[in-house]
Design a protein around this motif. Structure first.
Motif, PDB file in Angstrom:
ATOM      1  N   CYS A 205       4.187  11.858 -27.484  1.00 17.87           N
ATOM      2  CA  CYS A 205       4.670  10.984 -26.461  1.00 17.87           C
ATOM      3  C   CYS A 205       3.772   9.724 -25.893  1.00 17.87           C
ATOM      4  O   CYS A 205       4.510   8.754 -25.302  1.00 17.87           O
ATOM      5  N   GLN A 206       2.673   9.764 -26.129  1.00 16.30           N
ATOM      6  CA  GLN A 206       1.827   8.789 -25.664  1.00 16.30           C
ATOM      7  C   GLN A 206       2.162   7.398 -26.684  1.00 16.30           C
ATOM      8  O   GLN A 206       1.966   6.453 -26.005  1.00 16.30           O
ATOM      9  N   ILE A 207       2.293   7.739 -27.854  1.00 19.29           N
ATOM     10  CA  ILE A 207       2.644   6.731 -28.761  1.00 19.29           C
ATOM     11  C   ILE A 207       3.907   6.093 -28.469  1.00 19.29           C
ATOM     12  O   ILE A 207       4.235   4.897 -28.313  1.00 19.29           O
ATOM     13  N   SER A 208       4.874   7.128 -28.115  1.00 22.45           N
ATOM     14  CA  SER A 208       6.484   6.390 -27.805  1.00 22.45           C
ATOM     15  C   SER A 208       6.470   5.858 -26.322  1.00 22.45           C
ATOM     16  O   SER A 208       7.030   4.826 -26.228  1.00 22.45           O
ATOM     17  N   SER A 209       5.517   6.254 -25.591  1.00 21.27           N
ATOM     18  CA  SER A 209       5.386   5.427 -24.121  1.00 21.27           C
ATOM     19  C   SER A 209       4.658   4.197 -24.361  1.00 21.27           C
ATOM     20  O   SER A 209       5.126   3.247 -23.716  1.00 21.27           O
ATOM     21  N   THR A 210       3.608   4.307 -25.211  1.00 20.61           N
ATOM     22  CA  THR A 210       2.958   2.632 -25.393  1.00 20.61           C
ATOM     23  C   THR A 210       3.997   1.983 -26.203  1.00 20.61           C
ATOM     24  O   THR A 210       3.859   0.588 -25.703  1.00 20.61           O
ATOM     25  N   LEU A 211       4.680   2.364 -27.212  1.00 16.98           N
ATOM     26  CA  LEU A 211       5.745   1.468 -28.010  1.00 16.98           C
ATOM     27  C   LEU A 211       6.796   0.990 -26.766  1.00 16.98           C
ATOM     28  O   LEU A 211       7.184  -0.153 -26.925  1.00 16.98           O
ATOM     29  N   TYR A 212       7.333   1.819 -25.951  1.00 12.07           N
ATOM     30  CA  TYR A 212       8.400   1.391 -25.055  1.00 12.07           C
ATOM     31  C   TYR A 212       7.676   0.453 -24.258  1.00 12.07           C
ATOM     32  O   TYR A 212       8.549  -0.708 -24.079  1.00 12.07           O
ATOM     33  N   ASN A 213       6.469   0.446 -23.569  1.00  9.60           N
ATOM     34  CA  ASN A 213       6.151  -0.605 -22.683  1.00  9.60           C
ATOM     35  C   ASN A 213       5.748  -1.909 -23.537  1.00  9.60           C
ATOM     36  O   ASN A 213       6.206  -3.235 -23.013  1.00  9.60           O
ATOM     37  N   ALA A 214       5.452  -1.847 -24.612  1.00 12.78           N
ATOM     38  CA  ALA A 214       5.213  -2.870 -25.777  1.00 12.78           C
ATOM     39  C   ALA A 214       6.728  -3.737 -25.959  1.00 12.78           C
ATOM     40  O   ALA A 214       6.705  -4.872 -25.861  1.00 12.78           O
ATOM     41  N   VAL A 215       7.506  -2.923 -26.064  1.00 15.04           N
ATOM     42  CA  VAL A 215       8.848  -3.229 -26.381  1.00 15.04           C
ATOM     43  C   VAL A 215       9.354  -4.064 -25.513  1.00 15.04           C
ATOM     44  O   VAL A 215      10.277  -5.109 -25.415  1.00 15.04           O
TER      45      VAL A 215
END
Length: 310
Positions: A205-215
């Protein structure tokens, strides 16, 4: 291309003769060797092709001869690794050749016709869409937790080099796939109904959260995003994106007229996700608060978070 397999159709398993065989000539071409009589039915004493068996043969050939294309990628040194084309059976040409050779005299032998299958992402596309950064995000974690670090690295590798075409919707669960031990994922801390627990794939979920913020920073359209049932230490409150196979997903749509490229890397103590595109993209970035400069509570002293961001 070399084939070591022999197609023995289940329909003909009881026959003593092999109904179809693939061999290779000196030039590396795949040669079909067909037992004509095993694809024959007699109608009013006139031999004709058994179309049912031919259809089954064509389907089996198509499945066995398929070679998946490999997309171009960018390696850790920033060099573009060229794509590799795949191949599959040219069904129409195969059936035409089958009919042509069936009604000739002598053995049925002919080259198996194939079609090239080109990858979605080639070197030229990658070179064009790595030019302009439009969004990025960095979060931190405790790399001393080896199992969680393993899960984070695997998830980062799964989304790294992924290209989202215009109007295409990216699904984190679909791209990363099922998180299982067989794929290398390990048990680590997860949040279930507001409580911490151990689960396979904990940490992604740290990857999905980091991706979410970048996106989100890149101004892309967020389609589906859910928060955890309690706060997490690696992003500001309300800036997380929880995911679970068969449950919550993180999805976004590329609402721009240019493809975008996701680059993700898990370094010791930090996760970095960047979004790039071509130099002609007209994008509208959004303000997204950065992860705290102070190390989250889970980060222990001595964790190497000073490594330069790629």
């Amino acid at each position: 291309m070399s084939y070591s397999w022999i197609l023995g159709l289940l329909l003909l398993a009881q026959q003593n003769e092999v109904p179809f065989r693939i061999t290779n000539d000196n030039m590396g071409h795949s040669i079909a060797n067909v037992q004509r009589e095993l694809y024959t039915v007699n109608l009013l004493d006139m031999p004709i092709i058994d179309t049912g068996r031919l259809d089954q043969l064509t389907n089996e050939l198509d499945k066995n001869m398929y070679r998946k294309p490999i997309n171009a990628t960018i390696n850790a040194e920033g060099t573009i690794v060229k794509e590799i084309a795949g191949s599959r059976l040219n069904r129409q040409a195969f059936v035409e050749q089958f009919y042509e050779h069936y009604y000739r005299e002598g053995p049925m032998q002919f080259e198996v016709p194939q079609l090239s299958v080109y990858p979605k992402v080639d070197s030229e596309l990658l070179a064009n869409i790595r030019v302009r950064p439009i969004g990025y995000y960095v979060t931190y974690f405790n790399s001393n937790n080896k199992y969680r670090y393993t899960n984070i690295k695997l998830a980062a590798q799964a989304i790294n080099n992924y290209v989202v075409q215009p109007n295409e919707t990216f699904s984190f669960n679909r791209v990363v796939g099922v998180r299982t031990r067989g794929k290398g994922y390990m048990p680590a801390k997860i949040i279930v109904r507001g409580e911490f627990s151990e689960g396979i794939g904990g940490g992604i979920c740290q990857i999905s959260s980091t991706l979410y913020n970048a996106v989100d920073r890149a101004g892309l359209k967020i389609v589906e995003r859910y928060s955890h049932s309690r706060s997490v230490p690696y992003v500001p409150p309300g800036r997380d994106a929880t995911v679970n196979w068969g449950g919550p997903d993180f999805t976004f749509k590329n609402n721009y007229n240019q493809p975008i490229l996701i680059r993700a890397q898990a370094l010791p103590g930090r996760v970095y996700v960047s979004i790039t595109s071509s130099d002609v993209i007209n994008y509208k970035p959004r303000h997204v608060p950065s992860a705290s400069d102070n190390l989250p509570e889970e980060i222990q002293a001595g964790t190497n978070v000073g490594q330069p961001v790629p």
